[in-house]
Design a protein around this motif. Structure first.
Motif, PDB file in Angstrom:
ATOM      1  N   GLU A 105     -11.877  -0.446  -8.602  1.00 33.58           N
ATOM      2  CA  GLU A 105     -11.458  -1.823  -8.303  1.00 33.58           C
ATOM      3  C   GLU A 105     -10.086  -1.833  -7.629  1.00 33.58           C
ATOM      4  OE1 GLU A 105     -13.699  -4.035 -12.109  1.00 33.58           O
ATOM      5  OE2 GLU A 105     -11.532  -3.654 -12.161  1.00 33.58           O
ATOM      6  N   LEU A 165      -4.667  -8.964   3.137  1.00 34.58           N
ATOM      7  CA  LEU A 165      -4.085  -9.184   1.812  1.00 34.58           C
ATOM      8  C   LEU A 165      -4.515 -10.507   1.184  1.00 34.58           C
ATOM      9  CD1 LEU A 165      -0.525  -7.665   2.297  1.00 34.58           C
ATOM     10  CD2 LEU A 165      -2.616  -6.597   1.443  1.00 34.58           C
ATOM     11  N   ASP A 192      -5.002   8.320   8.572  1.00 34.50           N
ATOM     12  CA  ASP A 192      -4.826   7.218   7.628  1.00 34.50           C
ATOM     13  C   ASP A 192      -5.524   7.556   6.311  1.00 34.50           C
ATOM     14  OD1 ASP A 192      -3.695   4.742   9.319  1.00 34.50           O
ATOM     15  OD2 ASP A 192      -5.102   5.858  10.571  1.00 34.50           O
ATOM     16  N   ARG A 238     -16.846 -12.807  -2.432  1.00 37.36           N
ATOM     17  CA  ARG A 238     -16.429 -12.169  -3.672  1.00 37.36           C
ATOM     18  C   ARG A 238     -15.688 -13.201  -4.527  1.00 37.36           C
ATOM     19  NH1 ARG A 238     -12.956  -7.460  -2.283  1.00 37.36           N
ATOM     20  NH2 ARG A 238     -11.826  -9.171  -1.316  1.00 37.36           N
ATOM     21  N   PHE A 257       3.336  -0.997  -2.720  1.00 32.57           N
ATOM     22  CA  PHE A 257       2.617  -0.245  -1.689  1.00 32.57           C
ATOM     23  C   PHE A 257       3.592   0.228  -0.607  1.00 32.57           C
ATOM     24  CE2 PHE A 257      -1.763   0.614  -0.281  1.00 32.57           C
ATOM     25  CZ  PHE A 257      -1.518   1.093   0.999  1.00 32.57           C
ATOM     26  N   HIS A 277      -7.395   2.800  10.011  1.00 34.93           N
ATOM     27  CA  HIS A 277      -8.181   3.726  10.835  1.00 34.93           C
ATOM     28  C   HIS A 277      -9.157   3.007  11.754  1.00 34.93           C
ATOM     29  CE1 HIS A 277     -11.702   3.193   8.231  1.00 34.93           C
ATOM     30  NE2 HIS A 277     -12.371   3.853   9.130  1.00 34.93           N
ATOM     31  N   ALA A 334      -6.850  -3.225   9.066  1.00 35.93           N
ATOM     32  CA  ALA A 334      -5.917  -3.232   7.926  1.00 35.93           C
ATOM     33  C   ALA A 334      -5.303  -4.619   7.738  1.00 35.93           C
ATOM     34  CB  ALA A 334      -4.815  -2.195   8.151  1.00 35.93           C
ATOM     35  N   GLY A 335      -4.737  -4.837   6.555  1.00 40.16           N
ATOM     36  CA  GLY A 335      -3.955  -6.054   6.340  1.00 40.16           C
ATOM     37  C   GLY A 335      -4.758  -7.287   5.987  1.00 40.16           C
ATOM     38  N   ALA A 355      -7.764  -2.885   1.384  1.00 44.42           N
ATOM     39  CA  ALA A 355      -7.463  -4.131   2.099  1.00 44.42           C
ATOM     40  C   ALA A 355      -6.047  -4.113   2.665  1.00 44.42           C
ATOM     41  CB  ALA A 355      -7.639  -5.337   1.175  1.00 44.42           C
ATOM     42  N   PHE A 356      -5.202  -3.259   2.133  1.00 44.96           N
ATOM     43  CA  PHE A 356      -3.839  -3.142   2.646  1.00 44.96           C
ATOM     44  C   PHE A 356      -3.820  -2.286   3.916  1.00 44.96           C
ATOM     45  CE2 PHE A 356       0.598  -3.950   1.309  1.00 44.96           C
ATOM     46  CZ  PHE A 356       1.267  -3.190   2.249  1.00 44.96           C
ATOM     47  N   SER A 357      -4.228  -1.030   3.811  1.00 41.37           N
ATOM     48  CA  SER A 357      -3.996  -0.123   4.944  1.00 41.37           C
ATOM     49  C   SER A 357      -5.264   0.399   5.614  1.00 41.37           C
ATOM     50  CB  SER A 357      -3.149   1.066   4.483  1.00 41.37           C
ATOM     51  OG  SER A 357      -3.864   1.870   3.570  1.00 41.37           O
ATOM     52  N   SER A 358      -6.434  -0.035   5.161  1.00 42.03           N
ATOM     53  CA  SER A 358      -7.704   0.423   5.734  1.00 42.03           C
ATOM     54  C   SER A 358      -7.707   1.914   6.053  1.00 42.03           C
ATOM     55  CB  SER A 358      -8.044  -0.392   6.989  1.00 42.03           C
ATOM     56  OG  SER A 358      -9.378  -0.139   7.359  1.00 42.03           O
ATOM     57  N   PRO A 359      -7.570   2.742   5.019  1.00 42.55           N
ATOM     58  CA  PRO A 359      -7.556   4.192   5.243  1.00 42.55           C
ATOM     59  C   PRO A 359      -8.959   4.734   5.519  1.00 42.55           C
ATOM     60  CG  PRO A 359      -7.549   3.751   2.901  1.00 42.55           C
ATOM     61  CD  PRO A 359      -7.470   2.402   3.586  1.00 42.55           C
ATOM     62  N   LYS A 360      -9.004   5.888   6.144  1.00 39.32           N
ATOM     63  CA  LYS A 360     -10.280   6.581   6.393  1.00 39.32           C
ATOM     64  C   LYS A 360     -10.713   7.328   5.137  1.00 39.32           C
ATOM     65  CE  LYS A 360     -13.137   8.585   9.567  1.00 39.32           C
ATOM     66  NZ  LYS A 360     -14.095   7.541   9.859  1.00 39.32           N
ATOM     67  N   ILE A 371     -16.123  -5.886   5.580  1.00 41.88           N
ATOM     68  CA  ILE A 371     -15.747  -5.066   6.749  1.00 41.88           C
ATOM     69  C   ILE A 371     -15.367  -3.626   6.415  1.00 41.88           C
ATOM     70  CG2 ILE A 371     -15.029  -6.831   8.423  1.00 41.88           C
ATOM     71  CD1 ILE A 371     -12.144  -6.456   7.415  1.00 41.88           C
ATOM     72  N   TYR A 372     -15.071  -3.349   5.140  1.00 37.10           N
ATOM     73  CA  TYR A 372     -14.669  -1.984   4.765  1.00 37.10           C
ATOM     74  C   TYR A 372     -15.803  -1.178   4.118  1.00 37.10           C
ATOM     75  CZ  TYR A 372     -10.028  -4.194   5.072  1.00 37.10           C
ATOM     76  OH  TYR A 372      -8.930  -4.884   5.476  1.00 37.10           O
ATOM     77  N   VAL A 406       0.617  -2.102  11.233  1.00 32.73           N
ATOM     78  CA  VAL A 406      -0.385  -1.295  10.532  1.00 32.73           C
ATOM     79  C   VAL A 406      -1.783  -1.791  10.901  1.00 32.73           C
ATOM     80  CG1 VAL A 406      -1.333  -0.666   8.274  1.00 32.73           C
ATOM     81  CG2 VAL A 406       1.151  -0.779   8.599  1.00 32.73           C
ATOM     82  N   LEU A 452     -14.231  -5.664   0.463  1.00 33.54           N
ATOM     83  CA  LEU A 452     -14.507  -6.701   1.440  1.00 33.54           C
ATOM     84  C   LEU A 452     -15.532  -6.106   2.424  1.00 33.54           C
ATOM     85  CD1 LEU A 452     -13.297  -9.517   2.170  1.00 33.54           C
ATOM     86  CD2 LEU A 452     -11.685  -8.326   3.655  1.00 33.54           C
ATOM     87  N   ARG A 460      -9.401 -11.054 -12.050  1.00 38.29           N
ATOM     88  CA  ARG A 460     -10.605 -10.239 -12.229  1.00 38.29           C
ATOM     89  C   ARG A 460     -11.562 -10.897 -13.214  1.00 38.29           C
ATOM     90  NH1 ARG A 460     -10.792  -6.135  -8.987  1.00 38.29           N
ATOM     91  NH2 ARG A 460      -8.808  -5.150  -8.547  1.00 38.29           N
ATOM     92  N   ILE A 519       1.130  -6.400   8.531  1.00 32.62           N
ATOM     93  CA  ILE A 519       2.028  -5.469   7.855  1.00 32.62           C
ATOM     94  C   ILE A 519       2.709  -4.580   8.887  1.00 32.62           C
ATOM     95  CG2 ILE A 519       2.174  -3.623   6.142  1.00 32.62           C
ATOM     96  CD1 ILE A 519      -0.646  -4.767   5.147  1.00 32.62           C
ATOM     97  N   ASN A 542     -16.638  -3.603  -4.859  1.00 34.35           N
ATOM     98  CA  ASN A 542     -15.533  -4.553  -4.759  1.00 34.35           C
ATOM     99  C   ASN A 542     -14.910  -4.659  -3.372  1.00 34.35           C
ATOM    100  OD1 ASN A 542     -14.682  -5.728  -7.588  1.00 34.35           O
ATOM    101  ND2 ASN A 542     -15.443  -3.650  -7.924  1.00 34.35           N
ATOM    102  N   LYS A 580     -17.212   2.729   4.661  1.00 30.05           N
ATOM    103  CA  LYS A 580     -16.368   3.383   5.677  1.00 30.05           C
ATOM    104  C   LYS A 580     -15.383   4.393   5.105  1.00 30.05           C
ATOM    105  CE  LYS A 580     -15.796  -0.265   9.197  1.00 30.05           C
ATOM    106  NZ  LYS A 580     -14.751  -1.168   9.743  1.00 30.05           N
ATOM    107  N   ASP A 582      -8.619  -2.856  -3.454  1.00 31.08           N
ATOM    108  CA  ASP A 582      -7.432  -3.613  -3.036  1.00 31.08           C
ATOM    109  C   ASP A 582      -6.529  -2.785  -2.115  1.00 31.08           C
ATOM    110  OD1 ASP A 582      -8.110  -5.947  -4.320  1.00 31.08           O
ATOM    111  OD2 ASP A 582      -6.747  -5.671  -6.018  1.00 31.08           O
ATOM    112  N   PHE A 583      -6.361  -1.500  -2.436  1.00 27.00           N
ATOM    113  CA  PHE A 583      -5.513  -0.644  -1.585  1.00 27.00           C
ATOM    114  C   PHE A 583      -6.086  -0.600  -0.162  1.00 27.00           C
ATOM    115  CE2 PHE A 583      -4.583   2.214  -5.534  1.00 27.00           C
ATOM    116  CZ  PHE A 583      -3.901   1.159  -6.117  1.00 27.00           C
ATOM    117  N   VAL A 617      -7.072  -9.430  -1.607  1.00 30.11           N
ATOM    118  CA  VAL A 617      -6.881  -8.622  -2.808  1.00 30.11           C
ATOM    119  C   VAL A 617      -7.241  -9.512  -3.992  1.00 30.11           C
ATOM    120  CG1 VAL A 617      -5.041  -7.225  -1.762  1.00 30.11           C
ATOM    121  CG2 VAL A 617      -4.453  -9.189  -3.187  1.00 30.11           C
TER     122      VAL A 617
END
Lengths: 319, 319
Positions: free
Chosen positions: B247, A163, B132, A180, A255, A156, A160-161, B254-259, B289-290, A153, B287, A170, A146, B285, B293, B251-252, A166
């Motif tokens: 849930e 996708l 982030d 999953r 997003f 932190h 990231a990324g 997985a997009f930007s891996s925020p802190k 690696i996240y 991107v 992944l 469900r 991304i 829910n 965190k 997904d969010f 996702v």
């Protein structure tokens, strides 16, 4: 210093390919070693050093390398590491950037393969000059890179990324390799397409040339060939796959509102067979403010070169 | 120049609130005008100019304003406009930043209200020092502001971050105000919670104190009060709402891996009643690696001040 070059290294589960690349994305020379041959990371780095040094000497550019970029599964940009990559021979956290830097005494940057593809596309490909785009790689898995406001991107933690993971179904979605259920990857990777084929063939009774093949051995390539030859069921498989992708893309757009989504990898080569249903489902599912604004394009990089080009582009960043 | 201040203007469908704010986020003084009273945008800007000028003169800081930040529904950062805002009296595209700039001769920046909230949180609140994070506003609608690498995400057109409109129920989801079905907002806004209450009451037979209320008039506040008083069905509504949010958050991430994910707005004030199911569903829910965190926190800004503070933080950027 005379004309500068960078080195791009693409680490795959089977082969490691490297290339010497100039600022315009022309590949001067390439080489490779077998990734799986080296169960010890130090042996691998030694072999890489030896082969790459030989290539640099042969091309007479040993002193003209500005940086080395590495694309690898689970490559972490912040840490310079490969972390817990399931398909590579080395377990745990591998400080690869540092190891390669110590051998060559050249700046080294690493990221995951999908991010490298995005950087390659931004530097040499369809996304030149585009500051906001999403790269989707449709291969054995589904990856993504991304770019927002001209920057990759990383998040932190550098992860990231993802996708491909996702959730698009469900509750009763397909089991994914990540453990999953319902992930985009479980439906729209090459393996996902083959699974769809098996599901369709088992649940339905309509004719299909795919029925001539042993069901467990059907690949996405078989489905493509059949669809191109006019097989209705195979065409529906592409419709189904493209629709799931297009629906997911509509969410991705909410997003980061990208200008462009670039598709890369085996499945993307199916052209309009997959692009049309993606485009239709994406437009249909977009929030009104985004409709008609987002370009959906194929990568402009040759698949054989793309991984090395992507990694090499990261080399400029390292330098 | 003596001590610098900024002005934050929060434009809501009913009221426009403005405040004079210092660099530490202390509000020196506030004022307001009725948004709905001015069907012509020029009348509105004149009234705003008059009232705000009076406030600045009264506080004796007329010459100390470094910038003006405006948060508004459908505010566009790039264009300095409000575009097709359904709940404001002015139709089409309004070049508000320019109009206000011409009145005050001070730099003016505009963005949408959720982005303003995110900037406020980053400048004065729970996300100080966090590069982030994702801000989710749970009000009449569901909004979001996304910060990546310390920068607000605007996307190529200024409309990024409509996470209230990602699809959480495909196929047979609830109709959303945007005209599509299955949006996060249709389930997890205050209105969404009230709809869930009506659905639960109609489809089920178990007892609930909510049955004492006229069903069409039940609000999210009623559900909250009943849940706190021990009403099982109402507690389940929070469980249901929080699970859908958790849930979606997975997904969010997985997009930007925020802190961090920061929650703001009426529903967020329900505290653990909503936070626990969100946290549980999110972690479940994610992944691998996240996992473990991402911090899930409540906004640290007082709701009455947050909109003005958020808009004012944008004023520093304008200056």
């Amino acid at each position: 210093m005379s004309k500068p070059y960078v080195v791009g290294i693409d680490i795959g589960g089977t082969n490691t390919v490297f290339g010497i690349v100039d600022a315009r994305g022309s590949i001067l020379a390439t080489g490779s070693i077998k990734t799986q041959k080296y169960t010890e990371i130090t042996d691998y780095v030694n072999a890489l050093h030896e082969e790459l040094s030989r290539l640099l000497a042969q091309e007479n550019v040993t002193d003209q390398i500005a940086g080395i970029g590495i694309g690898a599964p689970n490559g972490n940009y912040f840490n310079g590491t490969i972390e817990f990559a399931p398909n590579l021979p080395w377990k745990g956290v591998i400080p690869l950037a540092q190891m390669v830097r110590e051998k060559f005494n050249i700046p080294v940057t690493i990221t995951n393969d999908a991010n490298a593809a995005a950087i390659g596309e931004m530097t040499y490909g369809a996304a030149r000059g585009v500051k906001d785009f999403i790269m989707i790689t449709l291969g054995t898995g589904v990856g993504s890179g991304i770019v927002i406001n001209g920057q990759m991107v990383y998040g932190h933690d550098g992860f990231a990324g993802e996708l491909g993971h996702v959730i698009v179904r469900r509750g009763n979605g397909r089991l994914c390799g990540c453990g999953r259920t319902g992930c985009l990857e479980a439906y729209t990777s090459a393996t996902g397409v083959a699974r769809t084929a098996r599901e369709f063939l088992e649940l339905r009774n309509d004719e299909s040339t795919l029925r001539q093949l042993p069901i467990q051995e059907i690949t996405s390539k078989d489905v493509y060939d059949a669809a191109v030859s006019g097989d209705k069921l195979s065409q529906e498989i592409f419709e189904y796959t493209g629709t799931i992708l297009g629906e997911a893309f509509a969410d991705f757009i909410a997003f980061s509102s990208p200008k462009m989504i670039v598709l890369f990898g085996g499945l993307a080569k199916s052209g309009e067979l997959i692009m049309r249903p993606i485009r239709e489902a994406m437009e249909k599912n977009l929030l009104a403010i985004y409709k008609g604004k987002v370009k959906l394009v194929l990568s402009e990089l040759k698949e054989s070169d793309a991984a090395v080009l992507g990694a090499s582009a990261l080399g400029w960043e390292a330098s």
